[in-house]
Design a protein around this motif. Structure first.
Motif, PDB file in Angstrom:
ATOM      1  N   LYS A 341       0.858  -1.186   0.000  1.00  0.00           N
ATOM      2  CA  LYS A 341       0.000   0.000   0.000  1.00  0.00           C
ATOM      3  C   LYS A 341       0.894   1.236   0.000  1.00  0.00           C
ATOM      4  O   LYS A 341       2.035   1.186   0.419  1.00  0.00           O
ATOM      5  CB  LYS A 341      -0.903  -0.012   1.231  1.00  0.00           C
ATOM      6  CG  LYS A 341      -1.900  -1.188   1.196  1.00  0.00           C
ATOM      7  CD  LYS A 341      -3.143  -0.889   1.971  1.00  0.00           C
ATOM      8  CE  LYS A 341      -4.114  -2.064   1.960  1.00  0.00           C
ATOM      9  NZ  LYS A 341      -4.968  -2.100   0.752  1.00  0.00           N
ATOM     10  N   ARG A 342       0.300   2.344  -0.495  1.00  0.00           N
ATOM     11  CA  ARG A 342       1.008   3.628  -0.602  1.00  0.00           C
ATOM     12  C   ARG A 342       2.294   3.496  -1.423  1.00  0.00           C
ATOM     13  O   ARG A 342       3.349   4.006  -1.029  1.00  0.00           O
ATOM     14  CB  ARG A 342       1.350   4.176   0.777  1.00  0.00           C
ATOM     15  CG  ARG A 342       0.118   4.656   1.538  1.00  0.00           C
ATOM     16  CD  ARG A 342      -0.014   6.154   1.487  1.00  0.00           C
ATOM     17  NE  ARG A 342      -1.034   6.611   2.402  1.00  0.00           N
ATOM     18  CZ  ARG A 342      -2.221   7.104   2.037  1.00  0.00           C
ATOM     19  NH1 ARG A 342      -2.541   7.203   0.764  1.00  0.00           N
ATOM     20  NH2 ARG A 342      -3.085   7.520   2.931  1.00  0.00           N
ATOM     21  N   LEU A 343       2.189   2.789  -2.524  1.00  0.00           N
ATOM     22  CA  LEU A 343       3.337   2.697  -3.424  1.00  0.00           C
ATOM     23  C   LEU A 343       3.223   3.803  -4.472  1.00  0.00           C
ATOM     24  O   LEU A 343       2.323   4.650  -4.409  1.00  0.00           O
ATOM     25  CB  LEU A 343       3.424   1.300  -4.050  1.00  0.00           C
ATOM     26  CG  LEU A 343       3.580   0.152  -3.042  1.00  0.00           C
ATOM     27  CD1 LEU A 343       3.808  -1.169  -3.763  1.00  0.00           C
ATOM     28  CD2 LEU A 343       4.740   0.394  -2.077  1.00  0.00           C
ATOM     29  N   THR A 344       4.095   3.787  -5.438  1.00  0.00           N
ATOM     30  CA  THR A 344       4.193   4.915  -6.376  1.00  0.00           C
ATOM     31  C   THR A 344       2.972   5.012  -7.283  1.00  0.00           C
ATOM     32  O   THR A 344       2.470   6.104  -7.546  1.00  0.00           O
ATOM     33  CB  THR A 344       5.467   4.742  -7.240  1.00  0.00           C
ATOM     34  OG1 THR A 344       6.536   4.373  -6.371  1.00  0.00           O
ATOM     35  CG2 THR A 344       5.819   6.018  -7.959  1.00  0.00           C
ATOM     36  N   GLN A 345       2.531   3.882  -7.797  1.00  0.00           N
ATOM     37  CA  GLN A 345       1.384   3.883  -8.716  1.00  0.00           C
ATOM     38  C   GLN A 345       0.503   2.689  -8.452  1.00  0.00           C
ATOM     39  O   GLN A 345       0.989   1.652  -7.977  1.00  0.00           O
ATOM     40  CB  GLN A 345       1.870   3.778 -10.172  1.00  0.00           C
ATOM     41  CG  GLN A 345       2.466   5.042 -10.703  1.00  0.00           C
ATOM     42  CD  GLN A 345       2.980   4.886 -12.129  1.00  0.00           C
ATOM     43  OE1 GLN A 345       2.706   3.905 -12.816  1.00  0.00           O
ATOM     44  NE2 GLN A 345       3.735   5.878 -12.567  1.00  0.00           N
ATOM     45  N   LYS A 346      -0.774   2.798  -8.805  1.00  0.00           N
ATOM     46  CA  LYS A 346      -1.656   1.638  -8.780  1.00  0.00           C
ATOM     47  C   LYS A 346      -1.343   0.822 -10.028  1.00  0.00           C
ATOM     48  O   LYS A 346      -1.508   1.313 -11.161  1.00  0.00           O
ATOM     49  CB  LYS A 346      -3.123   2.094  -8.811  1.00  0.00           C
ATOM     50  CG  LYS A 346      -4.139   0.977  -9.097  1.00  0.00           C
ATOM     51  CD  LYS A 346      -4.313   0.042  -7.925  1.00  0.00           C
ATOM     52  CE  LYS A 346      -5.272  -1.099  -8.265  1.00  0.00           C
ATOM     53  NZ  LYS A 346      -5.281  -2.156  -7.259  1.00  0.00           N
ATOM     54  N   SER A 347      -0.885  -0.373  -9.842  1.00  0.00           N
ATOM     55  CA  SER A 347      -0.647  -1.222 -11.006  1.00  0.00           C
ATOM     56  C   SER A 347      -0.546  -2.685 -10.599  1.00  0.00           C
ATOM     57  O   SER A 347       0.170  -3.037  -9.666  1.00  0.00           O
ATOM     58  CB  SER A 347       0.651  -0.827 -11.720  1.00  0.00           C
ATOM     59  OG  SER A 347       0.780  -1.631 -12.876  1.00  0.00           O
ATOM     60  N   THR A 348      -1.304  -3.501 -11.301  1.00  0.00           N
ATOM     61  CA  THR A 348      -1.143  -4.941 -11.175  1.00  0.00           C
ATOM     62  C   THR A 348      -0.573  -5.415 -12.495  1.00  0.00           C
ATOM     63  O   THR A 348      -1.197  -5.187 -13.550  1.00  0.00           O
ATOM     64  CB  THR A 348      -2.499  -5.616 -10.898  1.00  0.00           C
ATOM     65  OG1 THR A 348      -3.014  -5.091  -9.677  1.00  0.00           O
ATOM     66  CG2 THR A 348      -2.367  -7.119 -10.775  1.00  0.00           C
ATOM     67  N   GLN A 349       0.581  -5.993 -12.455  1.00  0.00           N
ATOM     68  CA  GLN A 349       1.195  -6.452 -13.705  1.00  0.00           C
ATOM     69  C   GLN A 349       2.167  -7.597 -13.465  1.00  0.00           C
ATOM     70  O   GLN A 349       2.672  -7.784 -12.364  1.00  0.00           O
ATOM     71  CB  GLN A 349       1.875  -5.302 -14.436  1.00  0.00           C
ATOM     72  CG  GLN A 349       2.926  -4.561 -13.670  1.00  0.00           C
ATOM     73  CD  GLN A 349       3.623  -3.544 -14.571  1.00  0.00           C
ATOM     74  OE1 GLN A 349       4.610  -3.892 -15.213  1.00  0.00           O
ATOM     75  NE2 GLN A 349       3.109  -2.335 -14.631  1.00  0.00           N
ATOM     76  N   VAL A 350       2.370  -8.337 -14.551  1.00  0.00           N
ATOM     77  CA  VAL A 350       3.252  -9.512 -14.493  1.00  0.00           C
ATOM     78  C   VAL A 350       4.256  -9.377 -15.622  1.00  0.00           C
ATOM     79  O   VAL A 350       3.873  -9.026 -16.735  1.00  0.00           O
ATOM     80  CB  VAL A 350       2.429 -10.797 -14.755  1.00  0.00           C
ATOM     81  CG1 VAL A 350       3.336 -12.008 -14.850  1.00  0.00           C
ATOM     82  CG2 VAL A 350       1.368 -10.991 -13.692  1.00  0.00           C
ATOM     83  N   THR A 351       5.523  -9.630 -15.333  1.00  0.00           N
ATOM     84  CA  THR A 351       6.503  -9.657 -16.427  1.00  0.00           C
ATOM     85  C   THR A 351       7.205 -11.004 -16.452  1.00  0.00           C
ATOM     86  O   THR A 351       7.699 -11.480 -15.426  1.00  0.00           O
ATOM     87  CB  THR A 351       7.547  -8.530 -16.275  1.00  0.00           C
ATOM     88  OG1 THR A 351       6.867  -7.293 -16.316  1.00  0.00           O
ATOM     89  CG2 THR A 351       8.555  -8.558 -17.405  1.00  0.00           C
ATOM     90  N   ILE A 352       7.202 -11.568 -17.651  1.00  0.00           N
ATOM     91  CA  ILE A 352       7.918 -12.835 -17.868  1.00  0.00           C
ATOM     92  C   ILE A 352       9.177 -12.466 -18.639  1.00  0.00           C
ATOM     93  O   ILE A 352       9.083 -11.933 -19.758  1.00  0.00           O
ATOM     94  CB  ILE A 352       7.090 -13.794 -18.772  1.00  0.00           C
ATOM     95  CG1 ILE A 352       5.613 -13.833 -18.380  1.00  0.00           C
ATOM     96  CG2 ILE A 352       7.730 -15.161 -18.894  1.00  0.00           C
ATOM     97  CD1 ILE A 352       5.282 -14.611 -17.180  1.00  0.00           C
ATOM     98  N   THR A 353      10.321 -12.732 -18.070  1.00  0.00           N
ATOM     99  CA  THR A 353      11.575 -12.456 -18.786  1.00  0.00           C
ATOM    100  C   THR A 353      12.120 -13.775 -19.320  1.00  0.00           C
ATOM    101  O   THR A 353      12.324 -14.732 -18.557  1.00  0.00           O
ATOM    102  CB  THR A 353      12.603 -11.779 -17.853  1.00  0.00           C
ATOM    103  OG1 THR A 353      12.029 -10.565 -17.374  1.00  0.00           O
ATOM    104  CG2 THR A 353      13.895 -11.468 -18.577  1.00  0.00           C
TER     105      THR A 353
END
Ligand SMILES: NC(=O)C1=CN([C@@H]2O[C@H](COP(=O)(O)OP(=O)(O)OC[C@H]3O[C@@H](n4cnc5c(N)ncnc54)[C@H](OP(=O)(O)O)[C@@H]3O)[C@@H](O)[C@H]2O)C=CC1
Ligand SMILES: O=C1O[C@H](COP(=O)(O)O)[C@@H](O)[C@H](O)[C@H]1O
Length: 495
Positions: A341-353
């Protein structure tokens, strides 16, 4: 379209969840014709409301929805009835049963009942046992129980709760909500993974280097300190939403698109969660709490200054960790997760490298970057794929390029909200997007060890509100030679 028929009995009918999520979701189902003439909702809570007043509450909850005309809203609200009811009082269930039967006759629902527990979890077991002892379950039609989170506080309490609801309902009648499973882009993961020839064959440790999952929020604890103080980010977000997302990302292709087959595929993942010892858990999972910060001239309070939070609270508002799966397909692939909570931006995301192509004879000039697939769950909904292309020009130089797709606002607005999808699933008898007990048992056992490790640590690390968490979250990946791919800099402010 087959309209759904049921008497829906809502425990917690005056509560926040009902007003903010459930009434709008039911209205959308009514608007779509999924609910028409053959349904009634009985809202229950202790306060002594009348039907008329309750209908006003329901009207207010849906009136600003885009499709809400006064006529439609009035028709919808007319299906709502209120019963003052203390869930601990057996006699109240007798009245409730009579009202449900009366509405069943009036609306012709054929004995179907959906019991929705939108109340504090300590009441879930009591409600289920009274539904049995006072014989509310019908002989004709279906009896389904929808149960909100949190499902327990740890493995033991989750098991006790499960045993108590299982004394009344069979597993195929229990619909445990994890609203992330109702989100469009979580559903889309299955389409992406199993509907594309070029992803399925490379979806394993042979080609994938690491997976990163971020569930970042800008909001603080809001008005939920009472609950959050007993939960913290690990129980609130990791045990449920992150674990479900992890299962969808790594499970084998289910043998069919059915609830049983999807749950079997998920179970295999949870069974393979590499169990940590307490010492390993301390090394692989870090926690922290947000502190006050001034952002764009506005001061954001620290967690310990929030209403209802103890000044010496040891509740974490941020978690980052590394998970591993003991499955041949995933051995050696770190899965990094973080939420806060209280992070920089609201974002739910997944990265596959993906692993880099090596050796790449074409990469003499320019960088041979690994391919990266990002799945944007929210608020942006779409995908991007980083590829190596050739720079335009005489020289042969590699250039990192992005293929991307974002759903437009119109499609996003048209798509069902998570609770709308899940309510329809429950009314339709489709358990695919709900969690099974076996999944919860595994995930709680995993999380309990982390909790135990942290409970032995006297200090609570911190991070300033508006950042992406403590330095230790970055260090966790750096130790493996990685870094968080998503590193937002533009700070969003909560309302
Ligand atoms: N709010 C949210 O955004 C979310 C909530 N949830 C979950 O949903 C559930 C409900 O949360 P929320 O709506 O926020 O809670 P609220 O505190 O807003 O509502 C609680 C409800 O329970 C009723 N209630 C309390 N005690 C009794 C009793 N003894 N007998 C009968 N009714 C009683 C209250 O009415 P009264 O006082 O009149 O009895 C009220 O309707 C929880 O499990 C929560 O974790 C999950 C995700 C998000
Ligand atoms: O379950 C919960 O989820 C929300 C975040 O959900 P989202 O759909 O907005 O991503 C979180 O704020 C809350 O603390 C938690 O209980």
């Amino acid at each position: 379209m087959d309209e759904k028929k049921a008497v829906i009995i809502l425990f917690g009918g005056s509560g926040d969840l009902a007003k903010r999520k459930l009434y709008p979701a039911l209205f959308q189902l009514f608007n779509r014709g999924e609910l028409q003439d053959h349904f009634a909702v009985i809202g229950t809570a202790r306060r002594p409301w009348s039907d008329d007043y309750y209908q006003e509450i329901v009207t207010a909850a849906v009136t600003n929805l885009p499709q809400a005309t006064p006529k439609k809203v009035a028709a919808f609200a007319s299906h709502f009835y209120y019963q003052s009811h203390d869930v601990t009082d057996a006699e109240h269930y007798v009245t409730l049963k009579t009202l449900a039967q009366k509405l069943d006759d009036k609306y012709g629902v054929g004995g179907n009942r959906l019991y929705y527990m939108a109340m504090a979890p300590n009441f879930f077991g009591t409600i289920a046992s009274h539904l049995k002892s006072e014989k509310l379950l019908t002989d004709d039609g279906f009896n389904r129980l929808v149960i909100e989170k949190p499902f327990g506080h740890d493995y033991e309490s989750a098991k006790t709760l499960n045993d108590s609801i299982s004394a009344t309902f069979n597993e195929d009648q229990i619909y445990r909500i994890d609203h992330y499973l109702g989100k469009e882009m979580i559903q889309a993961l299955l389409a992406l993974r199993f509907g594309n020839q070029f992803f399925e064959p490379v979806w394993s440790n042979k080609y994938i280097d690491n997976i990163q999952v971020t569930l970042a929020e800008v909001v603080g604890v809001e008005e939920r300190a009472g609950y959050y103080e007993t939960a913290g980010a690990l129980r609130d977000m990791v045990q449920n939403h992150i674990m479900q997302l992890l299962a969808y990302l790594t499970m084998k292709k289910p043998t069919a698109f059915t609830a049983d087959a999807v749950h079997a595929a998920k179970d295999e993942v949870f069974n393979a969660l590499h169990p940590y010892t307490v010492a390993e858990a301390s090394a692989n999972f870090i926690r922290a709490q947000y502190t006050e910060a001034t952002i764009d001239g506005k001061t954001v309070p620290g967690y310990r200054q929030e209403d209802g939070v103890a000044p010496d609270s040891m509740t974490e508002t941020f978690v980052a960790g590394k998970l591993q799966l003991d499955m041949p397909e995933w051995r050696g692939v770190p899965i990094y997760v973080r939420t806060g909570k209280r992070l920089t931006q609201k974002s739910t995301q997944v990265t596959i490298t993906f692993k880099p192509t090596a050796p790449n004879i074409f990469a003499a000039n320019g960088e041979n970057k690994p391919n990266q697939l990002t799945i944007y769950v929210e608020p942006k909904e779409g995908y991007s794929l980083q590829i190596n292309g050739k720079n335009m020009g005489q020289e042969f130089e590699l250039e990192n390029e992005t293929l991307s797709f974002t759903h437009d606002d119109k499609s996003v607005n048209k798509a069902p909200e998570a609770y709308e999808r899940l309510l329809l699933d429950a009314l339709s008898g489709n358990q695919t997007n709900f969690t099974h007990w076996t999944e919860l048992a595994q995930t709680w056992q995993f999380v309990d060890v982390i909790r135990k490790a942290w409970d032995q640590m006297p200090n609570m690390p911190t991070y300033a509100a508006g950042t992406m968490g403590p330095v230790a979250a970055a260090a966790l990946l750096e130790a493996d030679g990685h870094h968080w791919v998503f590193q937002p800099t533009k700070i969003e402010l909560a309302d």
